[in-house]
Design a protein around this motif. Structure first.
Motif, PDB file in Angstrom:
ATOM      1  N   ALA A  58       1.332  -1.414  -0.301  1.00  0.00           N
ATOM      2  CA  ALA A  58       0.095  -0.018   0.009  1.00  0.00           C
ATOM      3  C   ALA A  58       0.812   1.049   0.231  1.00  0.00           C
ATOM      4  O   ALA A  58       0.644   2.334  -0.840  1.00  0.00           O
ATOM      5  N   SER A  59       1.353   1.235   1.036  1.00  0.00           N
ATOM      6  CA  SER A  59       3.058   2.312   0.731  1.00  0.00           C
ATOM      7  C   SER A  59       3.695   2.961  -0.812  1.00  0.00           C
ATOM      8  O   SER A  59       3.628   3.755  -0.470  1.00  0.00           O
ATOM      9  N   MET A  60       3.600   1.493  -0.567  1.00  0.00           N
ATOM     10  CA  MET A  60       4.283   1.764  -2.348  1.00  0.00           C
ATOM     11  C   MET A  60       3.685   2.200  -3.523  1.00  0.00           C
ATOM     12  O   MET A  60       3.827   3.479  -4.426  1.00  0.00           O
ATOM     13  N   MET A  61       1.782   1.909  -3.135  1.00  0.00           N
ATOM     14  CA  MET A  61       1.588   2.228  -4.454  1.00  0.00           C
ATOM     15  C   MET A  61       0.733   4.009  -4.552  1.00  0.00           C
ATOM     16  O   MET A  61       0.986   5.074  -5.395  1.00  0.00           O
ATOM     17  N   SER A  62       1.182   4.478  -2.792  1.00  0.00           N
ATOM     18  CA  SER A  62       1.079   6.306  -3.136  1.00  0.00           C
ATOM     19  C   SER A  62       2.149   6.983  -2.837  1.00  0.00           C
ATOM     20  O   SER A  62       2.082   7.444  -3.405  1.00  0.00           O
TER      21      SER A  62
ATOM     22  N   ILE B 264      -5.874  -0.825   5.152  1.00  0.00           N
ATOM     23  CA  ILE B 264      -4.586  -0.691   4.189  1.00  0.00           C
ATOM     24  C   ILE B 264      -5.138  -1.238   2.989  1.00  0.00           C
ATOM     25  O   ILE B 264      -4.997   0.470   1.982  1.00  0.00           O
ATOM     26  N   LEU B 265      -5.849  -1.685   2.556  1.00  0.00           N
ATOM     27  CA  LEU B 265      -6.566  -2.033   1.606  1.00  0.00           C
ATOM     28  C   LEU B 265      -7.436  -0.566   0.957  1.00  0.00           C
ATOM     29  O   LEU B 265      -7.464  -0.163   0.138  1.00  0.00           O
ATOM     30  N   ASN B 266      -7.880   0.003   1.593  1.00  0.00           N
ATOM     31  CA  ASN B 266      -9.201   1.386   2.014  1.00  0.00           C
ATOM     32  C   ASN B 266      -7.940   2.622   1.362  1.00  0.00           C
ATOM     33  O   ASN B 266      -8.380   3.405   0.540  1.00  0.00           O
ATOM     34  N   ASN B 267      -6.959   2.182   1.840  1.00  0.00           N
ATOM     35  CA  ASN B 267      -5.671   3.310   1.631  1.00  0.00           C
ATOM     36  C   ASN B 267      -5.455   3.727   0.382  1.00  0.00           C
ATOM     37  O   ASN B 267      -5.662   4.520  -0.605  1.00  0.00           O
ATOM     38  N   VAL B 268      -4.512   2.188   0.029  1.00  0.00           N
ATOM     39  CA  VAL B 268      -4.547   2.186  -1.811  1.00  0.00           C
ATOM     40  C   VAL B 268      -5.635   2.755  -2.719  1.00  0.00           C
ATOM     41  O   VAL B 268      -5.768   3.670  -3.377  1.00  0.00           O
ATOM     42  N   ALA B 269      -7.271   2.357  -2.010  1.00  0.00           N
ATOM     43  CA  ALA B 269      -8.032   3.092  -2.631  1.00  0.00           C
ATOM     44  C   ALA B 269      -8.464   3.975  -2.703  1.00  0.00           C
ATOM     45  O   ALA B 269      -8.769   4.823  -4.014  1.00  0.00           O
ATOM     46  N   GLU B 270      -7.748   4.930  -1.433  1.00  0.00           N
ATOM     47  CA  GLU B 270      -8.135   6.446  -1.766  1.00  0.00           C
ATOM     48  C   GLU B 270      -6.750   6.986  -2.641  1.00  0.00           C
ATOM     49  O   GLU B 270      -6.989   7.515  -3.366  1.00  0.00           O
ATOM     50  N   VAL B 271      -6.478   6.142  -2.929  1.00  0.00           N
ATOM     51  CA  VAL B 271      -4.550   6.391  -3.881  1.00  0.00           C
ATOM     52  C   VAL B 271      -5.314   6.044  -5.281  1.00  0.00           C
ATOM     53  O   VAL B 271      -4.566   7.400  -5.829  1.00  0.00           O
ATOM     54  N   ASP B 272      -6.029   5.422  -5.376  1.00  0.00           N
ATOM     55  CA  ASP B 272      -6.353   5.069  -6.838  1.00  0.00           C
ATOM     56  C   ASP B 272      -7.173   6.308  -6.792  1.00  0.00           C
ATOM     57  O   ASP B 272      -8.613   5.613  -7.261  1.00  0.00           O
ATOM     58  N   MET B 273      -6.821   7.496  -7.520  1.00  0.00           N
ATOM     59  CA  MET B 273      -8.309   8.268  -7.769  1.00  0.00           C
ATOM     60  C   MET B 273      -9.171   8.005  -9.064  1.00  0.00           C
ATOM     61  O   MET B 273      -9.762   8.016  -8.688  1.00  0.00           O
ATOM     62  N   LYS B 274      -8.104   7.787  -9.571  1.00  0.00           N
ATOM     63  CA  LYS B 274      -9.140   6.981 -11.310  1.00  0.00           C
ATOM     64  C   LYS B 274      -9.267   5.790 -11.451  1.00  0.00           C
ATOM     65  O   LYS B 274     -10.320   4.800 -12.800  1.00  0.00           O
ATOM     66  N   GLY B 275      -8.855   4.813 -10.405  1.00  0.00           N
ATOM     67  CA  GLY B 275      -9.490   3.105 -10.669  1.00  0.00           C
ATOM     68  C   GLY B 275      -8.593   2.780 -11.477  1.00  0.00           C
ATOM     69  O   GLY B 275      -8.422   1.588 -11.370  1.00  0.00           O
ATOM     70  N   ALA B 276      -7.238   2.854 -12.068  1.00  0.00           N
ATOM     71  CA  ALA B 276      -6.515   2.200 -12.401  1.00  0.00           C
ATOM     72  C   ALA B 276      -6.384   0.653 -11.963  1.00  0.00           C
ATOM     73  O   ALA B 276      -6.353   0.065 -12.662  1.00  0.00           O
ATOM     74  N   MET B 277      -6.079   0.163 -10.409  1.00  0.00           N
ATOM     75  CA  MET B 277      -5.624   0.020  -9.802  1.00  0.00           C
ATOM     76  C   MET B 277      -6.959  -1.443  -9.497  1.00  0.00           C
ATOM     77  O   MET B 277      -6.940  -2.160  -9.657  1.00  0.00           O
ATOM     78  N   VAL B 278      -7.787  -0.684  -9.436  1.00  0.00           N
ATOM     79  CA  VAL B 278      -8.716  -1.907  -8.691  1.00  0.00           C
ATOM     80  C   VAL B 278      -9.647  -2.386 -10.485  1.00  0.00           C
ATOM     81  O   VAL B 278     -10.419  -3.556 -10.070  1.00  0.00           O
ATOM     82  N   LYS B 279     -10.180  -1.559 -11.476  1.00  0.00           N
ATOM     83  CA  LYS B 279     -10.871  -1.533 -12.222  1.00  0.00           C
ATOM     84  C   LYS B 279     -10.661  -3.030 -12.919  1.00  0.00           C
ATOM     85  O   LYS B 279     -11.414  -3.387 -12.922  1.00  0.00           O
ATOM     86  N   PRO B 280      -9.722  -3.465 -12.644  1.00  0.00           N
ATOM     87  CA  PRO B 280      -9.832  -5.094 -13.895  1.00  0.00           C
ATOM     88  C   PRO B 280      -9.988  -6.139 -13.659  1.00  0.00           C
ATOM     89  O   PRO B 280     -10.094  -7.039 -13.332  1.00  0.00           O
ATOM     90  N   HIS B 281     -10.017  -5.681 -11.649  1.00  0.00           N
ATOM     91  CA  HIS B 281     -10.475  -6.294 -10.946  1.00  0.00           C
ATOM     92  C   HIS B 281     -11.852  -5.969 -10.215  1.00  0.00           C
ATOM     93  O   HIS B 281     -11.993  -6.815  -9.306  1.00  0.00           O
ATOM     94  N   LEU B 282     -12.265  -5.272 -11.036  1.00  0.00           N
ATOM     95  CA  LEU B 282     -13.579  -4.749 -10.047  1.00  0.00           C
ATOM     96  C   LEU B 282     -14.402  -5.234  -9.459  1.00  0.00           C
ATOM     97  O   LEU B 282     -15.326  -5.690  -8.386  1.00  0.00           O
ATOM     98  N   ALA B 283     -15.010  -6.167 -10.594  1.00  0.00           N
ATOM     99  CA  ALA B 283     -15.823  -7.313 -10.219  1.00  0.00           C
ATOM    100  C   ALA B 283     -15.511  -8.638  -9.416  1.00  0.00           C
ATOM    101  O   ALA B 283     -16.729  -8.411  -7.947  1.00  0.00           O
TER     102      ALA B 283
END
Length: 114
Positions: free
Chosen positions: A12-16, A55-74
């Protein structure tokens, strides 16, 4: 468990810290983070699961455009919905699962409409 949570926190830290163009290379690890949370809940390690969801919520907050979660959204929606509706799970954990979904919806509404 402590090592897995530490690795999760490092992820998560790396994502930010990563530039946006480098984040997609790391998005393949996102389902594995959900596996960690599922394992913790299955082992009734709710405090650790709470930390992992924070921690996962922190990743979601950093991912402002959803690029990280979009492929795994479902998969993420299904997983978080299962956690949020599971009555044996602590209410704070269920709330964190809902917070994750709301954060993703707020940050990338177009991805959520599809």
């Amino acid at each position: 468990v402590t090592v897995r949570l530490a690795a999760f926190d490092l992820y998560a830290s790396m994502m930010s810290l990563l530039k946006k163009e480098h984040r997609p290379a790391w998005q393949t690890l996102l389902p594995k983070t959900m596996q960690v949370i599922g394992d913790l809940l299955n082992q009734n390690k709710q405090q650790e699961a709470r930390i992992a969801l924070q921690i996962l919520n922190n990743v979601a907050e950093v991912d402002m455009k959803g690029a990280m979660v979009k492929p795994h959204l479902a998969f993420l929606v299904q997983s978080m919905t299962a956690i949020a509706s599971h009555q044996q799970v602590d209410e704070s954990i269920r709330t964190l699962a809902l917070e994750f979904l709301l954060t993703v919806a707020a940050n990338s509404p177009a991805a959520c409409r599809k």
